[in-house]
Design a protein around this motif. Sequence first.
Motif, PDB file in Angstrom:
ATOM      1  N   ALA A  37       0.817  -1.218   0.000  1.00  0.00           N
ATOM      2  CA  ALA A  37       0.000   0.000   0.000  1.00  0.00           C
ATOM      3  C   ALA A  37       0.846   1.262   0.000  1.00  0.00           C
ATOM      4  O   ALA A  37       0.407   2.303  -0.490  1.00  0.00           O
ATOM      5  CB  ALA A  37      -0.949   0.005   1.200  1.00  0.00           C
ATOM      6  N   ASN A  38       2.074   1.176   0.514  1.00  0.00           N
ATOM      7  CA  ASN A  38       2.921   2.373   0.542  1.00  0.00           C
ATOM      8  C   ASN A  38       3.874   2.434  -0.657  1.00  0.00           C
ATOM      9  O   ASN A  38       4.795   3.221  -0.668  1.00  0.00           O
ATOM     10  CB  ASN A  38       3.704   2.461   1.858  1.00  0.00           C
ATOM     11  CG  ASN A  38       4.751   1.383   1.991  1.00  0.00           C
ATOM     12  OD1 ASN A  38       4.846   0.479   1.172  1.00  0.00           O
ATOM     13  ND2 ASN A  38       5.547   1.464   3.042  1.00  0.00           N
ATOM     14  N   SER A  89      -0.850   4.376   4.886  1.00  0.00           N
ATOM     15  CA  SER A  89      -0.869   3.981   3.480  1.00  0.00           C
ATOM     16  C   SER A  89      -2.107   3.164   3.150  1.00  0.00           C
ATOM     17  O   SER A  89      -2.722   3.340   2.098  1.00  0.00           O
ATOM     18  CB  SER A  89       0.381   3.168   3.136  1.00  0.00           C
ATOM     19  OG  SER A  89       1.531   3.952   3.263  1.00  0.00           O
ATOM     20  N   LEU A  90      -2.487   2.253   4.054  1.00  0.00           N
ATOM     21  CA  LEU A  90      -3.676   1.438   3.811  1.00  0.00           C
ATOM     22  C   LEU A  90      -4.932   2.302   3.829  1.00  0.00           C
ATOM     23  O   LEU A  90      -5.814   2.143   2.983  1.00  0.00           O
ATOM     24  CB  LEU A  90      -3.778   0.316   4.840  1.00  0.00           C
ATOM     25  CG  LEU A  90      -4.939  -0.642   4.615  1.00  0.00           C
ATOM     26  CD1 LEU A  90      -4.770  -1.376   3.282  1.00  0.00           C
ATOM     27  CD2 LEU A  90      -5.041  -1.639   5.753  1.00  0.00           C
ATOM     28  N   ILE A  91      -5.016   3.238   4.748  1.00  0.00           N
ATOM     29  CA  ILE A  91      -6.168   4.134   4.799  1.00  0.00           C
ATOM     30  C   ILE A  91      -6.242   4.973   3.524  1.00  0.00           C
ATOM     31  O   ILE A  91      -7.317   5.127   2.930  1.00  0.00           O
ATOM     32  CB  ILE A  91      -6.114   5.026   6.058  1.00  0.00           C
ATOM     33  CG1 ILE A  91      -6.342   4.169   7.302  1.00  0.00           C
ATOM     34  CG2 ILE A  91      -7.134   6.163   5.979  1.00  0.00           C
ATOM     35  CD1 ILE A  91      -6.050   4.868   8.611  1.00  0.00           C
ATOM     36  N   ASP A  92      -5.105   5.509   3.070  1.00  0.00           N
ATOM     37  CA  ASP A  92      -5.075   6.259   1.812  1.00  0.00           C
ATOM     38  C   ASP A  92      -5.526   5.400   0.642  1.00  0.00           C
ATOM     39  O   ASP A  92      -6.260   5.857  -0.233  1.00  0.00           O
ATOM     40  CB  ASP A  92      -3.676   6.816   1.535  1.00  0.00           C
ATOM     41  CG  ASP A  92      -3.313   7.988   2.426  1.00  0.00           C
ATOM     42  OD1 ASP A  92      -4.224   8.565   3.066  1.00  0.00           O
ATOM     43  OD2 ASP A  92      -2.109   8.318   2.501  1.00  0.00           O
ATOM     44  N   LEU A 119      -7.556   2.813   0.744  1.00  0.00           N
ATOM     45  CA  LEU A 119      -8.996   2.577   0.832  1.00  0.00           C
ATOM     46  C   LEU A 119      -9.803   3.822   0.477  1.00  0.00           C
ATOM     47  O   LEU A 119     -10.872   3.723  -0.128  1.00  0.00           O
ATOM     48  CB  LEU A 119      -9.363   2.089   2.235  1.00  0.00           C
ATOM     49  CG  LEU A 119      -8.790   0.732   2.630  1.00  0.00           C
ATOM     50  CD1 LEU A 119      -9.079   0.433   4.086  1.00  0.00           C
ATOM     51  CD2 LEU A 119      -9.311  -0.362   1.730  1.00  0.00           C
ATOM     52  N   LEU A 120      -9.293   5.007   0.839  1.00  0.00           N
ATOM     53  CA  LEU A 120     -10.022   6.241   0.556  1.00  0.00           C
ATOM     54  C   LEU A 120      -9.858   6.749  -0.863  1.00  0.00           C
ATOM     55  O   LEU A 120     -10.793   7.309  -1.448  1.00  0.00           O
ATOM     56  CB  LEU A 120      -9.594   7.342   1.540  1.00  0.00           C
ATOM     57  CG  LEU A 120      -9.957   7.125   3.008  1.00  0.00           C
ATOM     58  CD1 LEU A 120      -9.392   8.252   3.858  1.00  0.00           C
ATOM     59  CD2 LEU A 120     -11.476   7.033   3.178  1.00  0.00           C
ATOM     60  N   HIS A 121      -8.654   6.587  -1.419  1.00  0.00           N
ATOM     61  CA  HIS A 121      -8.341   7.227  -2.697  1.00  0.00           C
ATOM     62  C   HIS A 121      -8.020   6.268  -3.829  1.00  0.00           C
ATOM     63  O   HIS A 121      -7.763   6.703  -4.948  1.00  0.00           O
ATOM     64  CB  HIS A 121      -7.168   8.202  -2.509  1.00  0.00           C
ATOM     65  CG  HIS A 121      -7.397   9.188  -1.415  1.00  0.00           C
ATOM     66  ND1 HIS A 121      -8.331  10.195  -1.489  1.00  0.00           N
ATOM     67  CD2 HIS A 121      -6.810   9.323  -0.200  1.00  0.00           C
ATOM     68  CE1 HIS A 121      -8.321  10.897  -0.388  1.00  0.00           C
ATOM     69  NE2 HIS A 121      -7.403  10.395   0.430  1.00  0.00           N
ATOM     70  N   GLY A 122      -7.946   4.997  -3.544  1.00  0.00           N
ATOM     71  CA  GLY A 122      -7.631   4.036  -4.600  1.00  0.00           C
ATOM     72  C   GLY A 122      -6.140   3.818  -4.744  1.00  0.00           C
ATOM     73  O   GLY A 122      -5.324   4.402  -4.036  1.00  0.00           O
ATOM     74  N   TRP A 123      -5.790   2.967  -5.671  1.00  0.00           N
ATOM     75  CA  TRP A 123      -4.400   2.537  -5.876  1.00  0.00           C
ATOM     76  C   TRP A 123      -3.709   3.519  -6.789  1.00  0.00           C
ATOM     77  O   TRP A 123      -3.813   3.470  -7.998  1.00  0.00           O
ATOM     78  CB  TRP A 123      -4.405   1.143  -6.487  1.00  0.00           C
ATOM     79  CG  TRP A 123      -3.108   0.448  -6.327  1.00  0.00           C
ATOM     80  CD1 TRP A 123      -2.069   0.463  -7.192  1.00  0.00           C
ATOM     81  CD2 TRP A 123      -2.699  -0.369  -5.245  1.00  0.00           C
ATOM     82  NE1 TRP A 123      -1.039  -0.288  -6.712  1.00  0.00           N
ATOM     83  CE2 TRP A 123      -1.395  -0.818  -5.518  1.00  0.00           C
ATOM     84  CE3 TRP A 123      -3.282  -0.766  -4.049  1.00  0.00           C
ATOM     85  CZ2 TRP A 123      -0.685  -1.637  -4.654  1.00  0.00           C
ATOM     86  CZ3 TRP A 123      -2.592  -1.583  -3.203  1.00  0.00           C
ATOM     87  CH2 TRP A 123      -1.294  -2.009  -3.518  1.00  0.00           C
ATOM     88  N   ARG A 124      -2.960   4.455  -6.210  1.00  0.00           N
ATOM     89  CA  ARG A 124      -2.205   5.423  -6.994  1.00  0.00           C
ATOM     90  C   ARG A 124      -0.893   5.710  -6.262  1.00  0.00           C
ATOM     91  O   ARG A 124      -0.870   5.777  -5.044  1.00  0.00           O
ATOM     92  CB  ARG A 124      -2.985   6.714  -7.187  1.00  0.00           C
ATOM     93  CG  ARG A 124      -3.379   7.375  -5.878  1.00  0.00           C
ATOM     94  CD  ARG A 124      -4.088   8.698  -6.094  1.00  0.00           C
ATOM     95  NE  ARG A 124      -4.655   9.176  -4.870  1.00  0.00           N
ATOM     96  CZ  ARG A 124      -3.972   9.638  -3.821  1.00  0.00           C
ATOM     97  NH1 ARG A 124      -2.669   9.655  -3.849  1.00  0.00           N
ATOM     98  NH2 ARG A 124      -4.580  10.064  -2.741  1.00  0.00           N
ATOM     99  N   PRO A 125       0.183   5.892  -7.003  1.00  0.00           N
ATOM    100  CA  PRO A 125       1.449   6.202  -6.337  1.00  0.00           C
ATOM    101  C   PRO A 125       1.402   7.578  -5.699  1.00  0.00           C
ATOM    102  O   PRO A 125       0.783   8.496  -6.223  1.00  0.00           O
ATOM    103  CB  PRO A 125       2.481   6.151  -7.463  1.00  0.00           C
ATOM    104  CG  PRO A 125       1.727   6.206  -8.726  1.00  0.00           C
ATOM    105  CD  PRO A 125       0.312   5.808  -8.436  1.00  0.00           C
ATOM    106  N   SER A 126       2.042   7.707  -4.537  1.00  0.00           N
ATOM    107  CA  SER A 126       2.097   9.012  -3.877  1.00  0.00           C
ATOM    108  C   SER A 126       3.125   9.895  -4.568  1.00  0.00           C
ATOM    109  O   SER A 126       4.107   9.421  -5.122  1.00  0.00           O
ATOM    110  CB  SER A 126       2.421   8.852  -2.405  1.00  0.00           C
ATOM    111  OG  SER A 126       3.651   8.173  -2.273  1.00  0.00           O
ATOM    112  N   SER A 127       2.897  11.189  -4.513  1.00  0.00           N
ATOM    113  CA  SER A 127       3.789  12.147  -5.184  1.00  0.00           C
ATOM    114  C   SER A 127       4.876  12.620  -4.251  1.00  0.00           C
ATOM    115  O   SER A 127       4.729  12.754  -3.104  1.00  0.00           O
ATOM    116  CB  SER A 127       3.010  13.340  -5.682  1.00  0.00           C
ATOM    117  OG  SER A 127       1.971  12.909  -6.516  1.00  0.00           O
TER     118      SER A 127
END
Length: 97
Positions: free
Chosen positions: A33-34, A84-87, A89-97
Amino acid sequence: SGGHVVPMGLDARQAEEILLTAAQSLLAVVILANWSFGLGEGILLVVLFAGQLAIPVPAVRIGFSVLYLLITVGYLFSRPYRRSLIDLLLHGWRPSS
């Protein structure tokens, strides 16, 4: 295909395998997730996977399932993994910037 909803009949081995696969998958999602996958995590997964393959006994499959779930909970006690898991679940599978 029967025209109505019925549960899929599973024998004990199939139920154990589904439990084991679900526990492995949950751990993998928490780890990934991270968007990071370290050597330690890779070794952990290889050792767990090889161990459950080496001893194909019902009690061992259930034990490994519990172990996967306990490790998953352990990862979730770590703030970065939990966040990371909460992100995810809330925002979907996308790489963080």
